[in-house]
Every structure is written in C-alpha cells, then in structure tokens.
Write a protein that holds these residues in place. Structure first.
Motif, PDB file in Angstrom:
ATOM      1  N   TRP A  29      16.734  16.500  -2.891  1.00 50.03           N
ATOM      2  CA  TRP A  29      15.789  15.398  -3.067  1.00 50.03           C
ATOM      3  C   TRP A  29      14.630  15.535  -2.089  1.00 50.03           C
ATOM      4  CZ3 TRP A  29      16.194  12.126  -7.095  1.00 50.03           C
ATOM      5  CH2 TRP A  29      17.431  12.030  -7.734  1.00 50.03           C
ATOM      6  N   ILE A  30      13.407  15.301  -2.599  1.00 45.83           N
ATOM      7  CA  ILE A  30      12.197  15.439  -1.811  1.00 45.83           C
ATOM      8  C   ILE A  30      11.408  14.129  -1.869  1.00 45.83           C
ATOM      9  CG2 ILE A  30      10.027  16.710  -1.506  1.00 45.83           C
ATOM     10  CD1 ILE A  30      12.492  18.385  -0.935  1.00 45.83           C
ATOM     11  N   VAL A  31      10.853  13.724  -0.715  1.00 46.22           N
ATOM     12  CA  VAL A  31      10.068  12.491  -0.620  1.00 46.22           C
ATOM     13  C   VAL A  31       8.581  12.828  -0.709  1.00 46.22           C
ATOM     14  CG1 VAL A  31       9.492  10.486   0.789  1.00 46.22           C
ATOM     15  CG2 VAL A  31      11.818  11.399   0.823  1.00 46.22           C
ATOM     16  N   ASN A  32       7.895  12.202  -1.662  1.00 51.97           N
ATOM     17  CA  ASN A  32       6.450  12.350  -1.826  1.00 51.97           C
ATOM     18  C   ASN A  32       6.007  13.812  -1.844  1.00 51.97           C
ATOM     19  OD1 ASN A  32       6.223   9.597  -2.027  1.00 51.97           O
ATOM     20  ND2 ASN A  32       5.376   9.283   0.012  1.00 51.97           N
ATOM     21  N   ASP A  33       6.786  14.629  -2.503  1.00 57.65           N
ATOM     22  CA  ASP A  33       6.467  16.044  -2.738  1.00 57.65           C
ATOM     23  C   ASP A  33       6.334  16.854  -1.455  1.00 57.65           C
ATOM     24  OD1 ASP A  33       6.231  15.491  -5.536  1.00 57.65           O
ATOM     25  OD2 ASP A  33       4.186  14.765  -5.201  1.00 57.65           O
ATOM     26  N   THR A  34       6.767  16.304  -0.332  1.00 51.07           N
ATOM     27  CA  THR A  34       6.511  16.981   0.943  1.00 51.07           C
ATOM     28  C   THR A  34       7.740  17.114   1.819  1.00 51.07           C
ATOM     29  OG1 THR A  34       4.250  16.111   0.936  1.00 51.07           O
ATOM     30  CG2 THR A  34       5.086  16.945   3.039  1.00 51.07           C
ATOM     31  N   TYR A  35       8.463  16.024   2.014  1.00 48.83           N
ATOM     32  CA  TYR A  35       9.519  15.990   3.015  1.00 48.83           C
ATOM     33  C   TYR A  35      10.905  15.972   2.371  1.00 48.83           C
ATOM     34  CZ  TYR A  35       5.584  14.472   5.904  1.00 48.83           C
ATOM     35  OH  TYR A  35       4.374  14.375   6.534  1.00 48.83           O
ATOM     36  N   LYS A  36      11.829  16.620   3.038  1.00 49.40           N
ATOM     37  CA  LYS A  36      13.214  16.558   2.585  1.00 49.40           C
ATOM     38  C   LYS A  36      13.735  15.137   2.768  1.00 49.40           C
ATOM     39  CE  LYS A  36      17.741  18.716   3.276  1.00 49.40           C
ATOM     40  NZ  LYS A  36      18.518  19.711   4.066  1.00 49.40           N
ATOM     41  N   ALA A  37      14.400  14.630   1.739  1.00 50.18           N
ATOM     42  CA  ALA A  37      14.939  13.275   1.805  1.00 50.18           C
ATOM     43  C   ALA A  37      16.314  13.276   2.454  1.00 50.18           C
ATOM     44  CB  ALA A  37      15.039  12.673   0.405  1.00 50.18           C
ATOM     45  N   ASP A  38      16.713  12.123   2.931  1.00 51.39           N
ATOM     46  CA  ASP A  38      18.083  11.931   3.403  1.00 51.39           C
ATOM     47  C   ASP A  38      18.975  11.926   2.165  1.00 51.39           C
ATOM     48  OD1 ASP A  38      20.559  10.725   4.159  1.00 51.39           O
ATOM     49  OD2 ASP A  38      19.591   9.920   5.946  1.00 51.39           O
ATOM     50  N   GLN A  39      19.663  13.035   1.942  1.00 52.44           N
ATOM     51  CA  GLN A  39      20.434  13.201   0.708  1.00 52.44           C
ATOM     52  C   GLN A  39      21.507  12.121   0.555  1.00 52.44           C
ATOM     53  OE1 GLN A  39      19.381  16.018  -1.253  1.00 52.44           O
ATOM     54  NE2 GLN A  39      17.844  16.155   0.358  1.00 52.44           N
ATOM     55  N   ASN A  40      22.178  11.797   1.650  1.00 53.93           N
ATOM     56  CA  ASN A  40      23.228  10.777   1.580  1.00 53.93           C
ATOM     57  C   ASN A  40      22.650   9.405   1.252  1.00 53.93           C
ATOM     58  OD1 ASN A  40      25.335  12.548   2.184  1.00 53.93           O
ATOM     59  ND2 ASN A  40      25.025  12.310   4.383  1.00 53.93           N
ATOM     60  N   PHE A  41      21.469   9.115   1.784  1.00 48.39           N
ATOM     61  CA  PHE A  41      20.867   7.815   1.525  1.00 48.39           C
ATOM     62  C   PHE A  41      20.436   7.693   0.070  1.00 48.39           C
ATOM     63  CE2 PHE A  41      17.578   4.527   3.129  1.00 48.39           C
ATOM     64  CZ  PHE A  41      18.496   3.509   2.929  1.00 48.39           C
ATOM     65  N   THR A  92       0.807  -1.218   0.000  1.00 43.52           N
ATOM     66  CA  THR A  92       0.000   0.000   0.000  1.00 43.52           C
ATOM     67  C   THR A  92       0.840   1.267   0.000  1.00 43.52           C
ATOM     68  OG1 THR A  92      -0.142  -0.023   2.425  1.00 43.52           O
ATOM     69  CG2 THR A  92      -1.886  -1.168   1.205  1.00 43.52           C
ATOM     70  N   ASP A  93       2.168   1.122   0.007  1.00 42.02           N
ATOM     71  CA  ASP A  93       3.056   2.282   0.075  1.00 42.02           C
ATOM     72  C   ASP A  93       3.564   2.674  -1.308  1.00 42.02           C
ATOM     73  OD1 ASP A  93       2.901   2.504   2.849  1.00 42.02           O
ATOM     74  OD2 ASP A  93       4.539   1.072   3.154  1.00 42.02           O
ATOM     75  N   THR A  94       3.612   3.962  -1.548  1.00 43.56           N
ATOM     76  CA  THR A  94       4.249   4.504  -2.742  1.00 43.56           C
ATOM     77  C   THR A  94       5.271   5.543  -2.296  1.00 43.56           C
ATOM     78  OG1 THR A  94       2.298   4.196  -4.138  1.00 43.56           O
ATOM     79  CG2 THR A  94       3.926   5.797  -4.881  1.00 43.56           C
ATOM     80  N   VAL A  95       6.487   5.391  -2.752  1.00 41.17           N
ATOM     81  CA  VAL A  95       7.558   6.332  -2.433  1.00 41.17           C
ATOM     82  C   VAL A  95       7.977   7.028  -3.714  1.00 41.17           C
ATOM     83  CG1 VAL A  95       9.871   6.626  -1.475  1.00 41.17           C
ATOM     84  CG2 VAL A  95       8.378   4.848  -0.558  1.00 41.17           C
ATOM     85  N   ARG A  96       7.839   8.338  -3.743  1.00 43.70           N
ATOM     86  CA  ARG A  96       8.338   9.146  -4.853  1.00 43.70           C
ATOM     87  C   ARG A  96       9.476  10.010  -4.341  1.00 43.70           C
ATOM     88  NH1 ARG A  96       2.940   9.358  -5.331  1.00 43.70           N
ATOM     89  NH2 ARG A  96       2.888  11.325  -4.160  1.00 43.70           N
TER      90      ARG A  96
END
Length: 297
Positions: free
Chosen positions: A66-78, A54-58
């Motif tokens: 890098w942004i996760v699901n148009d909302t959160y800042k992503a872990d750039q190193n990861f 049920t999960d979708t990761v963009r």
C-alpha cells in the motif's frame, strides 16, 4: 503550534491502538445486522481516497504494498485495520433527505476497476456517524468501537505513512557514531569478534548489546511533512544539536539522523533522516539513543 495541533501528532498511534484492541477482542454480539459493505467485495479492495478539508489521502495497492499519495509507503497493518473496520460497519436508521453539512468524501476502489463513493458526516457533538449517497443518509456504527466511525477518514496523510525509520540490531550494525553538542560524543564499532566503545573494550558487553537492540523495528512517533506545523518548520531551520550515524550490513549507505532541540514543554524532538524526511520521536527515546552505554553501568 496550537493545542489541537500538538495533540494531533499522537492521533494515529492512539487510534491504531484503539482499533487493535477492539478488533483483537472476542465478541458475543449475536444480533442479526445489516452490514454496509459486503465482506467479499472488501476482499478485492484496491484503493481508498479520503477528502477532508484541504487534505486528500489516496491509499493505493501496488506490487510493493500500500502506498500513500503515490509517494510514501503506507503502514500496512493500519490499512489492514481500516479494511477490518469497514467490514464491521453496521447500518442503522435512514435519513432520506439529508440537509445538514458533510465533513468530507470517501471513494473505495474494488479490483482496480469499480468505485463506490459516499460523503460522510457527524452530528454536532461527534457521537454519531453517517454515510451519505444520492439515496439518502445511513447512520453507521461499529459495535464495541469507542470512537466516532468517520474519524478514521479525517486523519492527515502523514498519519497513514509507515513510521519505520530503521531496523537493525547488534547482529547487523557495524558502526554507530553519536555527535552531541550537549553531551559526550561516542562511537561503537565492531572489531574482530565484538564491539569497541571509543576504541576500548566495554566494561559491560550486555549494555552495548541492549543499546544496539533498541534499533530493532525502530519507529518514529509520526512522520511530519513540511508546512504541517509552523513550530516544527521553525525548529527545522536551526542547527541540529546531535547527529547519529549508523552503518548496517543491510544498507549500502549509512543511516543518518539529525536531532533538533525541543522547545520548553515539548516531550518530543524533531528528527530528520539522511533524505531530509522529518519525524517526531519521544524525548525519552532520544535520550536513550544519545546515551553512551558505558555510562549506564
């Protein structure tokens, strides 16, 4: 919370450590191999989408990183580690007629334009990985990587998020106040040339500096979204037992951290910031934050 759910809180941290250990090590692998992706294509990667259950990761590249699901800042190193792993994916055998189940779907975007899509799967005992297209399935692997390659596509969206909560030190923090219903309250404030603890000169100035420096690159174990863990949702509806308020010269508004009581057997605390964002932080680190440096002598 089920045993699996409890353990999943630490997956991102453990996986990231595993990846960094692998990618940082030297390799004597000399055999001619076929890479699944062209490294020059991955230099222009601009987005990813993983669908699992049920999960979708963009994860998309923007002017702010890098942004996760148009909302959160992503872990750039990861994210950089993800790209490095994909660069090293090697192709094994071909299965022309794939008739087994798939675990999910992946889409990789290049240069904000073209997209490459494939399904992914594993064998029943989770020791092999497969990338599947209309041309059949290819077994894939990353030499030296100890985990199943497709595991990285099955992380929860929270686990891709930047875990940085606050970055301050004794040079930038102007005031810190701890309100603790289970122990003593205390306040550290910068006055004139140094800090006072509860309005008094500290007996050990180095202990105060060490205490404040624990907030340098201060990260949560993991960010937690509502509805992900029923037990944590229940805890979040209670009153926090401690509140930490930090005034820092780099921030216009105070940083506020609400700490909730953990249940028996839990080695972490639910914490919420001033925006209501939930996270989990290890019990040992919470204990250090709530400890008056004057009592550590």
């Amino acid at each position: 919370m089920s045993k699996t759910a409890k353990y999943s809180i630490a997956i991102a941290v453990l996986l990231a450590a595993n990846l960094w250990l692998f990618l940082g090590s030297s390799s004597s692998y000399q055999k001619t191999v076929e890479r699944y992706f062209d490294s020059s294509d991955l230099e222009g990667v601009s987005g990813f989408e993983f669908v699992f259950g049920t999960d979708t990761v963009r994860i998309t590249l923007t002017g702010e990183g890098w942004i996760v699901n148009d909302t959160y800042k992503a872990d750039q190193n990861f994210v950089n580690t993800l790209i490095s792993v994909l660069e090293r994916v090697e192709v094994g055998g071909v299965i022309e007629n794939w008739d087994s189940n798939v675990l999910g779907k992946v889409e990789v975007e290049f240069d904000f334009n073209s997209r490459y899509r494939f399904d992914f799967a594993s064998n029943p005992n989770k020791t092999r990985s497969y990338f599947i297209t209309e041309n059949g399935a290819r077994e894939v692997s990353v030499p030296g990587y100890r985990d199943n390659v497709v595991d990285i596509f099955m992380l929860h969206p929270d686990q891709w998020r930047d875990r940085l909560v606050f970055d301050g030190s004794w040079r930038t923090i102007q005031k810190l106040k701890v309100e603790n219903s289970k122990d003593d309250d205390f306040e550290i404030s910068f006055v004139d040339k140094f800090f006072l603890v509860n309005g008094e000169q500290p007996s050990d100035s180095s202990a105060v500096v060490d205490y404040l420096n624990q907030f340098q690159q201060f990260q949560a174990n993991e960010m937690i979204s509502p509805g992900r863990f029923e037990e944590l949702d229940s805890i979040s509806s209670t009153e926090p037992f401690a509140i930490v308020t930090i005034n820092d010269i780099k921030s216009d508004d105070p940083i506020r951290l609400e700490v909730f009581a953990s249940k028996p057997g839990q080695s972490y605390h639910l914490v919420k910031d001033q925006d209501g964002q939930g996270m989990v932080i290890g019990a040992g680190r919470v204990r250090q934050i709530l400890s008056n440096p004057e009592r550590l002598n």
